[in-house]
Design an enzyme around this catalytic site. Structure first.
Site, short mmCIF file in Angstrom:
data_model
loop_
_atom_site.label_atom_id
_atom_site.label_comp_id
_atom_site.label_asym_id
_atom_site.label_seq_id
_atom_site.Cartn_x
_atom_site.Cartn_y
_atom_site.Cartn_z
CB SER A 253 -0.90 1.45 49.98
OG SER A 253 -1.29 2.78 50.28
CE LYS A 254 4.44 -1.75 54.21
NZ LYS A 254 5.91 -1.84 54.34
NE ARG A 255 -2.75 6.59 49.72
CZ ARG A 255 -2.62 5.82 48.67
NH1 ARG A 255 -1.51 5.11 48.51
NH2 ARG A 255 -3.58 5.72 47.77
#
Length: 491
Positions: A253-255
Site C-alpha cells: 500500500s502507499k505506506r
C-alpha cells in the site's frame, strides 16, 4: 501453443498500479513467447469512478514500459468494442438467454431487506449470502412488478450441492462448493453488468486463451466458471499469481512507498529497470542471471516458474537494478532522463542552450555511479554545493599532506580567481600549471584538491566535480580550506 491470446483488462479508476503492471507484464510475456496476441481492453462499468484521465494514464504507462498491445483500445481489432460501456448490447443478449432458460432471475429485494438478511446470518455465525427470496417468482410476478416501475437486479441461479474446480496453471487444482456461493448478481438495477458477468462475455467474444491475474481474483473464479457452463462456452486457462507484499509482509500500500508506475517514472527510474524488477516479483529464471531486457524476459519466461508464494516488493533491489541500468545506458539516454529533473530543480533552464546541455551532460556523467534514480541528482548536486565540513576522519590524511596541501590550494585559488569560468578541460590544465609551479604532484596534489573541494578522499572525478561546484564555489572552498588548515597545522 497455437492461437495464444492474452489480455490486460484494467478498470480506469486510477493510475496503473504496480500490481496491475506486473499482471500486464506476465500476460504480455506469455503472449509474445508463443507469438500470440496481447490485447488491452477497459473495464469501465464503474461509472462513478472511471475516467478518461485514468485510461490515458494506464495506456501511457504501458507504452512507457514497452508493452505495446496488438489489439484493443486505440489499436482496434475484430473483437471490439474494447470498452465495456460500448458492449452493453452483447451483455443484454446473454442476460436474456439466461433468463429465458431459467438460469437467472429478477430480484426485487431492497437493500434494507438484504442488509437485515446479512446481519441475521452473521449473528448465527453463517457466511452471508443471498437466501433466494425471489428465486421462485413466476414470470407473471416479474412482469407485474416491472410494469409497476420496479428496478430489479438480475441474479444467476447457482445450482446447489455441486463442486466447481479449475486446474490453475500456477496453483494446481482449486475447488469450490456452490453451497457457499449463493445466487449472485450479474446485472445491477441500472442495467449495467457486474464484473463477473461482463468479464466472461468479454473473454469469450475476444477469444482469450489464457487469463493471468492476481490471486485476489481467485474467489471470483467459481462464479465465472458457472457462467461459462450456463452459457455453453469453453473456459480459458487460468493462472492466478501471488500478491505483492511490502517489506513488512503486509499487502503493498502507499505506506510502503509509491504504488503507481507513473510515480516511479517521475522519480527517475528507467522503464527497462522497472520491467526487469516486476518480472522478478513472483517469477524466477532458471539460472543465476537477474538482468533481463524485455526480449530476454520473453525468451526466459514460463508459468511453471511462477511461485505460489507472495512476492515482496524490495525497494532497495529496485534501486540497485535501476542503478545498474543507469550505468549501462548510453550517455545521450542518461541525459534525456536526467534533464527533466535538472530543469524541475531550476538547475537547467526550460529551453536549454548548448552550454546548459553540456553542463547537464557533464554533471550526469560525473554522478552516474552515485545515484540509483535520476530524481536523486538535484539533491546530490546540492550536497556538493553545500559548505564543506572537514571531519576528524581526515586528520591523519591532512597531517600527512601538511604544508603541501596549503601550497597547492593557494596556487589553485590564484588560478581560479584569474578565470571567468571553469570547464573540465580548463580545470585539468589548471592542475597541470599548479603542478609545474609548485613542484607538487601525485597524491599530495590530487588529494589536497579533493579534500579541499569535497571534504572527502573519495568521489567522482574532480574535473567533473569542478563543473558541479562552479567557479565561485571552488574559490570559496579554497578560502575555507586555507582558513581551516591555518588552525589545524597549529594544533
Amino acid at each position: 501453443m497455437k492461437n495464444v491470446r492474452l489480455r490486460f483488462a484494467p478498470s480506469p479508476t486510477g493510475p496503473l498500479h504496480i500490481g496491475g503492471a506486473r499482471s500486464a507484464l506476465f500476460n504480455y510475456l506469455l503472449a509474445k513467447k508463443y507469438r500470440g496476441t496481447f490485447l488491452v481492453r477497459m473495464e469501465d462499468t464503474d461509472l462513478e469512478r472511471s475516467s478518461a484521465a485514468s485510461e490515458e494514464n494506464i495506456k501511457d504507462s504501458l507504452k512507457w514500459l514497452g508493452m505495446d498491445w496488438d489489439e484493443g483500445v486505440d489499436a482496434g481489432g475484430d473483437c471490439g468494442p474494447y470498452r465495456q460501456t460500448e458492449r452493453l448490447s452483447i451483455y443484454r443478449q446473454a442476460v436474456d438467454k439466461l433468463l429465458a432458460e431459467g438460469k437467472a432471475y429478477y430480484c426485487f429485494c431492497s437493500e434494507e431487506e438484504l442488509d437485515r438478511e446479512r446481519e441475521a446470518q452473521s449473528a448465527r455465525g453463517e457466511t452471508p449470502r443471498y437466501g433466494g427470496k425471489c428465486r421462485d417468482l413466476t414470470r407473471e410476478e416479474w412482469q407485474s412488478r416491472l410494469d409497476s416501475g420496479a428496478k430489479p437486479v438480475v441474479r444467476f441461479k447457482v445450482p446447489p450441492g455441486e463442486e466447481v474446480a479449475i486446474d490453475d496453471l500456477v496453483r494446481g487444482r482449486v475447488a469450490f462448493e456452490t453451497d457457499g456461493i449463493g445466487d449472485f448478481i450479474i446485472v445491477k438495477s441500472d442495467g449495467i453488468p457486474v464484473y463477473n458477468f461482463a468479464v466472461v462475455l468479454d473473454d469469450v467474444t475476444m477469444k482469450i486463451s489464457h487469463v493471468i491475474r492476481g490471486e485476489e481474483h481467485l474467489s471470483n473464479t467459481p462464479r465465472q466458471v458457472l457462467l461459462y457452463d450456463a452459457l455453453g462456452y469453453a473456459m480459458p486457462k487460468f493462472a492466478h499469481i501471488s500478491l505483492i507484499l511490502g517489506q513488512d509482509k503486509t499487502k503493498m500500500s502507499k505506506r510502503h512507498g509509491s504504488t503507481s508506475v507513473v510515480a516511479y517514472r517521475d522519480q527517475g527510474y528507467l522503464p527497462e529497470a522497472l520491467v526487469n524488477f516486476l518480472a522478478l516479483l513472483g517469477w524466477s529464471p532458471e539460472g543465476e542471471e537477474e538482468i533481463f531486457d524485455l526480449d530476454g524476459l520473453v525468451e526466459a519466461f514460463s508459468l511453471d516458474r511462477v511461485s505460489k508464494s507472495p512476492a515482496v516488493f524490495d525497494l532497495e533491489k529496485l534501486k540497485w537494478l535501476n542503478g545498474v541500468y543507469i550505468r549501462n545506458a548510453a550517455p545521450e539516454r542518461r541525459l534525456a532522463f536526467a534533464l527533466p529533473h535538472l530543469q524541475n530543480a531550476g538547475l537547467v533552464p526550460a529551453e536549454p542552450a548548448a552550454d546548459d546541455l553540456l553542463w547537464a551532460q557533464t554533471v550526469t556523467e560525473a554522478l552516474k555511479n552515485h545515484i540509483n534514480a535520476f530524481g536523486e541528482l538535484p539533491a546530490l548536486i546540492a550536497r556538493y554545493r553545500q559548505p564543506v565540513a572537514y571531519g576528524e576522519e581526515l586528520g591523519e590524511e591532512l597531517k600527512a599532506l601538511g604544508e603541501d596541501a596549503v601550497t597547492v590550494i593557494r596556487a589553485v585559488l590564484a588560478k581560479l580567481e584569474a578565470l571567468e569560468t571553469v570547464s573540465a578541460d580548463g580545470y585539468k590544465a589548471l592542475l597541470k600549471e599548479v603542478k609545474k609551479e609548485t613542484g607538487i604532484g601525485g597524491r599530495p596534489l590530487f588529494h589536497s584538491v579533493r579534500i579541499a573541494k569535497t571534504g572527502s578522499t573519495e568521489g567522482p572525478d574532480m574535473d567533473k566535480v569542478a563543473i558541479i561546484i562552479g567557479r565561485e564555489g571552488m574559490i570559496e572552498r579554497c578560502r575555507e580550506f586555507l582558513r581551516f588548515m591555518e588552525h589545524f597545522l597549529q594544533s
